[in-house]
Write an enzyme that holds these catalytic residues in place. Structure first.
Site, short mmCIF file in Angstrom:
data_model
loop_
_atom_site.label_atom_id
_atom_site.label_comp_id
_atom_site.label_asym_id
_atom_site.label_seq_id
_atom_site.Cartn_x
_atom_site.Cartn_y
_atom_site.Cartn_z
N GLU A 119 36.81 33.92 39.76
CA GLU A 119 38.35 33.57 39.07
C GLU A 119 39.24 34.25 39.98
O GLU A 119 39.40 35.42 40.18
CB GLU A 119 38.17 33.68 37.61
CG GLU A 119 37.38 32.67 36.90
CD GLU A 119 37.36 33.10 35.40
OE1 GLU A 119 37.36 32.10 34.50
OE2 GLU A 119 37.42 34.34 35.04
N CYS A 130 46.28 37.11 41.46
CA CYS A 130 45.51 38.10 41.26
C CYS A 130 43.98 37.64 41.62
O CYS A 130 43.43 36.55 41.34
CB CYS A 130 45.18 38.21 39.77
SG CYS A 130 44.25 39.42 39.13
N CYS A 151 30.72 42.96 38.30
CA CYS A 151 30.83 44.17 38.58
C CYS A 151 29.86 45.11 38.28
O CYS A 151 29.29 44.97 37.22
CB CYS A 151 32.55 44.68 37.73
SG CYS A 151 33.06 46.29 37.86
N CYS A 170 33.06 49.16 32.13
CA CYS A 170 34.23 49.57 31.13
C CYS A 170 34.18 48.94 30.17
O CYS A 170 34.09 47.58 29.83
CB CYS A 170 35.74 49.39 31.94
SG CYS A 170 35.64 50.13 33.54
N CYS A 175 36.30 45.75 29.00
CA CYS A 175 36.56 44.67 29.93
C CYS A 175 35.49 43.82 30.01
O CYS A 175 34.14 43.78 29.91
CB CYS A 175 36.53 45.58 31.58
SG CYS A 175 36.48 44.23 32.78
N CYS A 216 44.32 39.92 32.20
CA CYS A 216 43.63 40.99 32.71
C CYS A 216 42.39 41.13 31.96
O CYS A 216 42.43 41.54 30.76
CB CYS A 216 44.27 42.31 32.69
SG CYS A 216 45.75 42.44 33.96
#
Ligand code: SAH
Ligand code: SF4
Length: 395
Positions: free
Chosen positions: A117, A130, A137, A141, A144, A370
């Site tokens: 994205e 962004c 990933c 976290c 997230c 975010c």
């Protein structure tokens, strides 16, 4: 299992080779040196190669040309040769959503069929793109959404700068040949805050950002590029030396105990070690200040005591603190702090002399904020074991 027995998180295993031995080579994302080499390998006389690279870069990155036939300052014969051996390819847009507030969220497909994205955020005096650096990933976290997705692979430099080129296509922002309208661009800033940990894909991120900053590339000042990291300490000094962009750090907590839970990489490189690395960043990179990102989680990290501790911890580091109201996602184990709490926290920081903007969530109606990015095709959740192994914990 101890840390030494845990498989290290490496940054290169999943990177596909940039130069495909067979088939046409994609010129997008090659460094100047790499392009020079492939041109020479395909018959360009060595003496001319440097100049040709500059010309081709301008066509690709300044004027948005994808067809060698349009590169009119190159001879017809040379254009035909280029078309035989090379392609100019960027990720393909699969879907685009536009929020009520003008934020655009794109889903783009990269080689192998994976999707990442990209979000464009228009503001009064600038427009920020962004971009993503990995599919998924390796880190986990706990607040997230991307962290719940397995790492599929690192993006290549071409796929990283290709996101910028894709957005310029969509914004219809390629200048006429020769025009250099750097001022007032719709896409004026880049943040590496999409999917992935950019410092676990260092070389590709670096090469892509060099193209973004190059005078014959996308021509954005390094002050308009911000790399956000969760705290990959060994790569921070390299970022200063080899990229020199602005640095944002996903700080999010003021004690190791809480940060271990929120940003598990803290168990590898804790607050003390991280702060030590940050102290030398502005000087080495010649950047003004570091942005400390701090997600506001109700009852977890948002007390007055946290605000005071934060100020003490970062003392002496030129800093801006960016408070991010937690963006909720289905199944998230946290809640956003109340507006009053965020304001009280911001006041303490402001009174200590720091800029403390609260980031307005953008594109909430299209899940573009975010930490909400996650491709619809990559739903696989990490198992508990993988999460622990990734965080260097294991049992
Ligand atoms: N991997 C890098 C960059 C991508 S995340 C990093 O962690 O820094 C970009 C920013 O969004 C980081 O500060 C991250 O901590 C934050 N973030 C992640 N999930 C979020 C959420 N649900 N709400 C608010 N911010 C979030
Ligand atoms: Fe990865 Fe950054 Fe999300 Fe952490 S916050 S899981 S490092 S993308």
């Amino acid at each position: 299992m101890t840390m030494t027995q845990t498989a290290p998180i490496t940054q290169d295993v999943l990177t596909i080779p940039r130069k495909m031995p067979e088939g046409p080579i994609n010129l997008v994302g090659l460094t100047r040196e790499q392009m020079r080499e492939v041109l020479i390998a395909h018959g360009t006389p060595e003496k001319q190669a440097r100049m040709r690279v500059g010309q081709i870069w301008q066509w690709i990155y300044q004027w948005g040309v994808r067809d060698f036939g349009e590169m009119t300052n190159l001879s017809k014969a040379f254009r035909a040769e280029l078309a035989e051996s090379f392609v100019i390819e960027i990720p393909e847009v699969v879907s685009k959503q536009v929020s009520e507030d003008g934020t655009r969220k794109y889903l783009v497909r990269i080689n192998g069929g994976h999707e990442v994205e990209v979000v464009y955020i228009p503001e009064d005096s600038r427009g920020t793109l962004c971009i993503s650096s990995q599919v998924g990933c390796t880190l986990t976290c706990s607040f997230c959404h991307t962290g719940t997705q397995k790492l599929v692979r690192n993006l290549t430099a071409g796929e990283i700068i290709g996101q910028v080129m894709m957005a310029r296509d969509d914004l219809n922002e390629w200048p006429e040949q020769g025009a250099r309208n750097v001022e007032g661009r719709l896409l004026s800033n880049i943040v590496l805050m999409g999917m992935g940990e950019p410092l676990y894909n260092f070389e590709n991120v670096r090469d892509a950002m060099k193209i973004a900053m190059d005078a014959e590339g996308i021509q954005l000042s390094r002050r308009r590029i911000t790399l956000s990291t969760s705290g990959v300490v060994p790569e921070i000094a390299r970022t200063a030396q080899e990229i020199g962009c602005q640095l944002a750090i996903s700080f999010h907590a003021t004690t190791d105990e809480v940060r271990d839970r929120l940003v598990p990489i803290n168990r590898k490189w804790n607050l003390e070690v991280l702060l030590e690395a940050l102290r030398s960043y502005p000087k080495v990179s010649n950047s003004e200040r570091i942005t400390f990102e701090y997600v506001m989680l109700k009852g977890v990290n948002d007390s007055d005591a946290d605000a005071h501790r934060l100020i003490r911890l970062i003392e002496g580091i030129p800093a801006k603190i960016n408070l991010i109201p937690f963006n909720e996602w289905p199944g998230a184990p946290y809640e956003r702090s109340s507006n009053n709490r965020i304001r009280a926290f911001a006041d303490i920081i402001y009174n200590a002399g720091y800029a403390s903007p609260v980031r307005t969530p953008r594109g909430e109606d299209i899940m573009a904020a975010c930490g909400q990015l996650k491709s619809a095709t990559e739903r696989a959740r990490k198992s508990r074991r993988e999460i622990e192994a990734d965080a260097g914990l294991g049992d």
